[in-house]
Design a protein around this motif. Structure first.
Motif, PDB file in Angstrom:
ATOM      1  N   ARG A 115       0.829  -1.217   0.000  1.00  0.00           N
ATOM      2  CA  ARG A 115       0.000   0.000   0.000  1.00  0.00           C
ATOM      3  C   ARG A 115       0.864   1.269   0.000  1.00  0.00           C
ATOM      4  O   ARG A 115       0.345   2.373   0.025  1.00  0.00           O
ATOM      5  N   ILE A 116       2.172   1.088  -0.035  1.00  0.00           N
ATOM      6  CA  ILE A 116       3.146   2.192  -0.006  1.00  0.00           C
ATOM      7  C   ILE A 116       2.890   3.098   1.194  1.00  0.00           C
ATOM      8  O   ILE A 116       2.507   4.270   1.051  1.00  0.00           O
ATOM      9  N   PRO A 117       3.115   2.571   2.399  1.00  0.00           N
ATOM     10  CA  PRO A 117       2.894   3.371   3.611  1.00  0.00           C
ATOM     11  C   PRO A 117       3.934   4.483   3.732  1.00  0.00           C
ATOM     12  O   PRO A 117       4.859   4.598   2.922  1.00  0.00           O
ATOM     13  N   ASN A 118       3.782   5.298   4.758  1.00  0.00           N
ATOM     14  CA  ASN A 118       4.658   6.459   4.945  1.00  0.00           C
ATOM     15  C   ASN A 118       6.138   6.095   4.956  1.00  0.00           C
ATOM     16  O   ASN A 118       6.983   6.841   4.448  1.00  0.00           O
ATOM     17  N   MET A 119       6.464   4.952   5.539  1.00  0.00           N
ATOM     18  CA  MET A 119       7.865   4.543   5.627  1.00  0.00           C
ATOM     19  C   MET A 119       8.444   4.282   4.238  1.00  0.00           C
ATOM     20  O   MET A 119       9.590   4.679   3.940  1.00  0.00           O
ATOM     21  N   VAL A 120       7.677   3.637   3.382  1.00  0.00           N
ATOM     22  CA  VAL A 120       8.128   3.360   2.016  1.00  0.00           C
ATOM     23  C   VAL A 120       8.131   4.641   1.187  1.00  0.00           C
ATOM     24  O   VAL A 120       9.001   4.840   0.329  1.00  0.00           O
ATOM     25  N   GLN A 121       7.186   5.537   1.453  1.00  0.00           N
ATOM     26  CA  GLN A 121       7.188   6.823   0.753  1.00  0.00           C
ATOM     27  C   GLN A 121       8.456   7.612   1.086  1.00  0.00           C
ATOM     28  O   GLN A 121       9.076   8.217   0.199  1.00  0.00           O
ATOM     29  N   ALA A 122       8.846   7.605   2.370  1.00  0.00           N
ATOM     30  CA  ALA A 122      10.063   8.321   2.766  1.00  0.00           C
ATOM     31  C   ALA A 122      11.292   7.695   2.113  1.00  0.00           C
ATOM     32  O   ALA A 122      12.171   8.413   1.605  1.00  0.00           O
ATOM     33  N   LEU A 123      11.360   6.364   2.116  1.00  0.00           N
ATOM     34  CA  LEU A 123      12.442   5.652   1.434  1.00  0.00           C
ATOM     35  C   LEU A 123      12.496   6.048  -0.037  1.00  0.00           C
ATOM     36  O   LEU A 123      13.575   6.328  -0.584  1.00  0.00           O
ATOM     37  N   SER A 124      11.350   6.084  -0.695  1.00  0.00           N
ATOM     38  CA  SER A 124      11.284   6.401  -2.126  1.00  0.00           C
ATOM     39  C   SER A 124      11.734   7.831  -2.402  1.00  0.00           C
ATOM     40  O   SER A 124      12.421   8.107  -3.391  1.00  0.00           O
ATOM     41  N   ARG A 125      11.351   8.764  -1.524  1.00  0.00           N
ATOM     42  CA  ARG A 125      11.782  10.155  -1.696  1.00  0.00           C
ATOM     43  C   ARG A 125      13.295  10.287  -1.526  1.00  0.00           C
ATOM     44  O   ARG A 125      13.962  11.017  -2.272  1.00  0.00           O
ATOM     45  N   ILE A 126      13.821   9.590  -0.533  1.00  0.00           N
ATOM     46  CA  ILE A 126      15.269   9.644  -0.284  1.00  0.00           C
ATOM     47  C   ILE A 126      16.029   9.154  -1.513  1.00  0.00           C
ATOM     48  O   ILE A 126      16.997   9.784  -1.956  1.00  0.00           O
ATOM     49  N   LEU A 127      15.595   8.043  -2.089  1.00  0.00           N
ATOM     50  CA  LEU A 127      16.247   7.534  -3.299  1.00  0.00           C
ATOM     51  C   LEU A 127      16.174   8.552  -4.430  1.00  0.00           C
ATOM     52  O   LEU A 127      17.182   8.862  -5.075  1.00  0.00           O
ATOM     53  N   ARG A 128      14.973   9.079  -4.698  1.00  0.00           N
ATOM     54  CA  ARG A 128      14.815   9.999  -5.821  1.00  0.00           C
ATOM     55  C   ARG A 128      15.694  11.236  -5.648  1.00  0.00           C
ATOM     56  O   ARG A 128      16.366  11.679  -6.589  1.00  0.00           O
ATOM     57  N   LEU A 129      15.726  11.807  -4.460  1.00  0.00           N
ATOM     58  CA  LEU A 129      16.489  13.037  -4.233  1.00  0.00           C
ATOM     59  C   LEU A 129      17.993  12.770  -4.273  1.00  0.00           C
ATOM     60  O   LEU A 129      18.765  13.571  -4.825  1.00  0.00           O
ATOM     61  N   LEU A 130      18.426  11.644  -3.709  1.00  0.00           N
ATOM     62  CA  LEU A 130      19.836  11.267  -3.793  1.00  0.00           C
ATOM     63  C   LEU A 130      20.269  11.076  -5.245  1.00  0.00           C
ATOM     64  O   LEU A 130      21.330  11.554  -5.670  1.00  0.00           O
ATOM     65  N   ASP A 131      19.451  10.361  -5.993  1.00  0.00           N
ATOM     66  CA  ASP A 131      19.731  10.094  -7.402  1.00  0.00           C
ATOM     67  C   ASP A 131      19.885  11.410  -8.166  1.00  0.00           C
ATOM     68  O   ASP A 131      20.856  11.622  -8.905  1.00  0.00           O
ATOM     69  N   ASP A 132      18.936  12.322  -7.981  1.00  0.00           N
ATOM     70  CA  ASP A 132      18.981  13.581  -8.711  1.00  0.00           C
ATOM     71  C   ASP A 132      20.200  14.417  -8.333  1.00  0.00           C
ATOM     72  O   ASP A 132      20.805  15.082  -9.186  1.00  0.00           O
ATOM     73  N   LEU A 133      20.575  14.391  -7.059  1.00  0.00           N
ATOM     74  CA  LEU A 133      21.740  15.165  -6.626  1.00  0.00           C
ATOM     75  C   LEU A 133      23.029  14.671  -7.274  1.00  0.00           C
ATOM     76  O   LEU A 133      23.910  15.456  -7.619  1.00  0.00           O
ATOM     77  N   GLN A 134      23.147  13.356  -7.454  1.00  0.00           N
ATOM     78  CA  GLN A 134      24.397  12.804  -7.972  1.00  0.00           C
ATOM     79  C   GLN A 134      24.430  12.653  -9.484  1.00  0.00           C
ATOM     80  O   GLN A 134      25.505  12.533 -10.066  1.00  0.00           O
ATOM     81  N   SER A 135      23.268  12.625 -10.125  1.00  0.00           N
ATOM     82  CA  SER A 135      23.251  12.353 -11.565  1.00  0.00           C
ATOM     83  C   SER A 135      22.904  13.576 -12.417  1.00  0.00           C
ATOM     84  O   SER A 135      22.887  13.482 -13.641  1.00  0.00           O
ATOM     85  N   TYR A 136      22.658  14.727 -11.777  1.00  0.00           N
ATOM     86  CA  TYR A 136      22.138  15.873 -12.517  1.00  0.00           C
ATOM     87  C   TYR A 136      23.067  16.320 -13.649  1.00  0.00           C
ATOM     88  O   TYR A 136      22.637  16.495 -14.791  1.00  0.00           O
ATOM     89  N   GLU A 137      24.346  16.518 -13.350  1.00  0.00           N
ATOM     90  CA  GLU A 137      25.271  17.018 -14.367  1.00  0.00           C
ATOM     91  C   GLU A 137      25.379  16.049 -15.545  1.00  0.00           C
ATOM     92  O   GLU A 137      25.390  16.458 -16.710  1.00  0.00           O
TER      93      GLU A 137
END
Length: 416
Positions: A295-317
């Motif tokens: 059901r993608i609870p809050n804990m999984v949502q937080a995990l998913s946000r962390i991945l997306r933001l980390l990915d964008d920070l390191q792969s942007y250039e």
């Protein structure tokens, strides 16, 4: 090898039992050492029995380093202890009464178990990070210098433990407080676990795909059925991928980071990974656990946000050099009309806020699912921090060659 490990385990179990008659500081350091060496799974019963006593004893008469260790250890074990224990260490200037690198490092690591609204821990991180960065520049090469550098990259509670333990064993061997029995068990246990990892890799590489292997070798029939239902729910994932394709084709940049995340937290695949991580847990991960995580609870949502933001920070250039879907950095620049430097800093801040949300869920008493189930999600989140530390190591996977060798190939030297 197993017989010798059993004998060493008995000796260490006696050490844990006798630590009840030692001071709080000694007991905390013993348990912390066992966890850093990845030996705690061998002594779950003893450690779980000690934790309520450690909480009840408190840390009101302890020094800052011990208080930080008490706080961090208990929060890592889902004890919702108050950060007010640090109030007596504040000074009039708004800083903390921390003079040595060890205390600064302990406070820095402990503060990263913070939740939303815990201002004193936010202040502790700002204070200790500045001081540690200054101290590190003047440090000679040592285990403390390496530990400080590692913490500034990834704080201790967020590190992948099996990888961190390999380095910690080597550092512990040189420590003045080393206990030979604990050290020998740590090396032996690491080598035994490495043999298990090698066996698992052999099974996986003989299979056509990892999914085949899960169904054929690891999962029970009930787990296979539950996993199938989780995978059937990937329609949302496919739809989200399709939305990203359209965004790329149209050159569309979502108007806000939140609009971006409504799509991109799904395309990271964390909801499916979370489901798959429960495979092999047998009776621990029940159907209710699979239903909850799907059901993608809050804990999984937080995990998913962390991945997306980390990915964008390191792969942007890198992604700017090729046709690529807009990142959260692009969305923040569009939403607030700011420079890329400002946007990167804000995305980093949002990542830290997501970690607070994750810790909120980790410590949420209403999360009544087994601790081992929640630990799978914690370990996934730690893995994301590791994979995107200093670089996009998911894309540039050759960076992980030495790590893989260390974990799966290189044992500790022959033990006496």
């Amino acid at each position: 090898m197993a017989e010798r490990a059993d004998k060493l385990k008995e000796e260490v179990a006696e050490m844990i039992a006798s630590s009840a008659f030692s001071g709080q500081r000694e007991r905390l350091h013993l348990i912390d050492t066992l966890e850093r060496l990845c030996l705690d799974h061998l002594f779950e019963e003893e450690i779980n029995a000690a934790l309520p006593q450690i909480e009840a004893a408190g840390a009101s008469d302890c020094d800052l380093g011990t208080v930080a260790l008490w706080f961090c250890l208990l929060r890592k074990h889902r004890y919702r202890v108050s950060p007010d224990v640090f109030a007596r260490f504040k000074n009039e200037e708004g800083g903390f009464l921390a003079d040595n690198p060890e205390d600064l490092l302990s406070l820095y690591d402990a503060a990263h178990m913070r939740m939303q609204g815990e201002t004193i821990l936010d202040e502790a991180i700002l204070f200790t990070r500045r001081r540690l960065e200054t101290v590190l520049r003047n440090m000679e090469e040592s285990s403390l210098a390496r530990e400080t550098k590692s913490a500034l990259e990834i704080p201790l509670p967020r590190r992948v433990r099996i990888y961190d333990s390999k380095h910690y064993i080597s550092a512990y061997e040189k420590d003045a407080t080393v206990h030979e029995t604990v050290l020998q068990l740590a090396k032996l246990n690491s080598n035994i676990m490495q043999l298990h990892y090698q066996h698992d890799l052999q099974i996986i590489t003989r299979s056509m795909t990892i999914l085949d292997d899960i169904y054929d070798s690891y999962a029970t029939p009930e787990e296979c059925e539950i996993l199938t239902k989780c995978i059937e729910k990937t329609e949302d994932l496919v739809r989200s991928f399709n939305k990203e394709v359209k965004m790329l084709q149209d050159g569309y940049i979502p108007k806000s980071v939140e609009e971006h995340l409504q799509v991109s937290i799904r395309t990271g695949g964390c909801p499916i990974l979370s489901c798959a991580s429960f495979i092999g847990m047998n009776d621990i991960a029940t159907k209710n656990c699979f239903d909850w995580v799907s059901r993608i609870p809050n804990m999984v949502q937080a995990l998913s946000r962390i991945l997306r933001l980390l990915d964008d920070l390191q792969s942007y250039e890198r992604e700017q050099l090729i046709p690529h879907v807009a990142s959260t950095i692009d969305s923040y620049m569009k939403e607030h009309n700011v420079s890329i430097e400002v946007a990167r800093e804000k995305i980093h801040t949002l990542k830290e806020e997501s970690w607070k949300d994750f810790n909120d869920e980790w410590l949420n008493p209403n999360n009544t699912y087994p601790k081992k189930v929640l630990e799978r999600l914690f370990n996934l989140t730690r893995t994301m921090e590791f994979m995107y530390n200093q670089d996009d190591n998911f894309t540039n996977c050759s960076n992980l060659k030495d790590t893989i060798y260390l974990l799966f190939v290189e044992p500790f030297a022959e033990l006496i």
